[in-house]
Enzyme design. Structure first.
Site, mmCIF file in Angstrom:
data_model
loop_
_atom_site.group_PDB
_atom_site.id
_atom_site.type_symbol
_atom_site.label_atom_id
_atom_site.label_comp_id
_atom_site.label_asym_id
_atom_site.label_seq_id
_atom_site.Cartn_x
_atom_site.Cartn_y
_atom_site.Cartn_z
ATOM 1 N N ALA A 21 -1.643 1.168 3.386
ATOM 2 C CA ALA A 21 -0.918 0.026 2.813
ATOM 3 C C ALA A 21 0.567 0.384 2.765
ATOM 4 C CB ALA A 21 -1.459 -0.336 1.431
ATOM 5 N N HIS A 23 4.480 0.884 2.866
ATOM 6 C CA HIS A 23 5.616 0.077 2.407
ATOM 7 C C HIS A 23 6.898 0.877 2.604
ATOM 8 C CE1 HIS A 23 5.566 2.693 -1.055
ATOM 9 N NE2 HIS A 23 4.323 2.330 -1.346
ATOM 10 N N HIS A 26 6.961 4.691 1.894
ATOM 11 C CA HIS A 26 6.379 5.532 2.941
ATOM 12 C C HIS A 26 7.330 5.611 4.147
ATOM 13 C CE1 HIS A 26 2.618 3.757 1.006
ATOM 14 N NE2 HIS A 26 2.482 5.052 0.784
ATOM 15 N N GLN A 50 -10.159 11.988 -5.319
ATOM 16 C CA GLN A 50 -9.136 11.885 -6.366
ATOM 17 C C GLN A 50 -9.296 10.624 -7.209
ATOM 18 O OE1 GLN A 50 -5.993 11.870 -3.281
ATOM 19 N NE2 GLN A 50 -4.967 10.380 -4.559
ATOM 20 N N LYS A 137 9.109 11.677 -4.829
ATOM 21 C CA LYS A 137 9.278 12.069 -6.235
ATOM 22 C C LYS A 137 8.609 11.055 -7.152
ATOM 23 C CE LYS A 137 13.693 14.531 -6.189
ATOM 24 N NZ LYS A 137 15.124 14.366 -6.569
ATOM 25 N N LYS A 138 8.258 9.903 -6.609
ATOM 26 C CA LYS A 138 7.595 8.872 -7.405
ATOM 27 C C LYS A 138 6.358 9.463 -8.095
ATOM 28 C CE LYS A 138 5.753 4.391 -7.590
ATOM 29 N NZ LYS A 138 4.344 4.682 -7.322
ATOM 30 N N SER A 174 5.382 0.360 -4.490
ATOM 31 C CA SER A 174 4.051 0.932 -4.632
ATOM 32 C C SER A 174 3.053 0.030 -3.926
ATOM 33 C CB SER A 174 3.691 1.039 -6.120
ATOM 34 O OG SER A 174 2.295 1.176 -6.267
#
Ligand code: AMP
Length: 267
Positions: A21, A23, A26, A50, A137-138, A174
């Site tokens: 997905a 965005h 990325h 995860q 870093k998000k 996100s």
């Protein structure tokens, strides 16, 4: 998929691990990897280990066709989209993220989440064999654990930390933003606004983390989001009482309905 290392003829390999997905966040990682490496490899894998059982694994947004197109346009050399069966067997080897710190913040309601992250990241590193691996870093806590993995296991990959990419109104990009209603999206702007407010206070020499935390919470609570946590830590993810110059991260998670948003600032 053969269980052997990929052999490249070029000097450097940049790697961007994603869950798809794709965005603008990325894409920036990929662009940076393009600039700094001869070859760029992107993986798309929604890693089951995860996710907790009740989480959004099945609902995680998927858009393989659009993702492939984006990768082509941005100039990705190899796109790796393995299946869960190729990656995992029945009897897996566990990678355990550092004890206490994997059960706070992102790990508090998601026990073993970071074990799953490290498990897949190590597997991907071994398959791709990158020179440089790019992470946002998000996901600050994830980045902390990845640095840890590389240091503790003496991996030869270089981890490159990439800045958070935001929409023009300040919302951190996100894959989950598509689930926000317009009201929720508008309210979510309070997250970045609160971080900017906090940064200004710190610049005015207010360095007591309790005060900063309260100011942030006040601003977000005016909106409809439900705060999961607002915490102020050093680069080692220890809680701190006083802002430490060049060694502080303010990490935030806020829920809007079923959508949980992360944001942070490195000071
Ligand atoms: P994900 O697909 O969400 O697992 O993210 C893959 C990589 O992209 C991770 O290293 C993330 O930290 C990074 N990333 C996701 N969103 C952003 C963003 N808004 N800015 C910078 N990096 C991001």
């Amino acid at each position: 998929m053969k269980k052997q290392m990929i052999k490249y003829q070029s000097d450097s390999v940049g790697f961007v691990a994603t869950m798809g997905a794709l965005h603008g966040g990325h894409i920036e990682l990929i662009k940076q990897a393009k600039k700094e490496n001869d070859i760029v490899v992107v993986s798309i894998f929604v890693n089951p280990t995860q996710f907790l059982e009740n989480e959004d694994l099945d609902k995680y947004p998927k858009n393989e066709l659009a993702d492939s197109e984006i990768c082509k346009v941005v100039g990705v050399d190899y796109l790796f989209i393995p299946s869960a069966n190729e990656i995992y067997t029945q009897d897996e080897i566990s990678i355990l993220a550092n004890s206490k710190k994997s059960y706070i913040f992102e790990g508090y309601n998601r026990p073993r989440h970071f074990d799953g992250v490290l498990q897949i990241v190590l597997k991907l590193f071994n398959i791709i064999n990158p020179t440089n691996a790019y992470f946002g870093k998000k996901d600050a806590q994830q980045l902390f654990f990845i640095h840890n993995l590389v240091n503790k296991l003496f991996l030869s990959v270089n981890i490159v930390e990439c800045e958070i990419v935001r929409d023009s109104d300040g919302l951190a990009k996100s894959s989950r933003n598509i689930y926000l209603s317009s009201k929720q999206r508008e309210s979510a702007l309070s997250i970045n606004a609160s971080l900017i407010h906090a940064t200004k206070l710190i610049q005015k020499n207010i360095t007591n983390t309790k005060t900063i935390k309260e100011e942030i919470e006040k601003q977000i609570e005016k909106q409809i989001g439900k705060i999961d946590y607002v915490e102020i830590v050093n680069r080692n993810f220890d809680l701190i009482d006083k802002i430490e110059y060049a060694n502080t991260i303010i990490v935030i998670a806020v829920r809007f309905g079923n959508t949980r948003l992360l944001d942070n600032v490195y000071l």
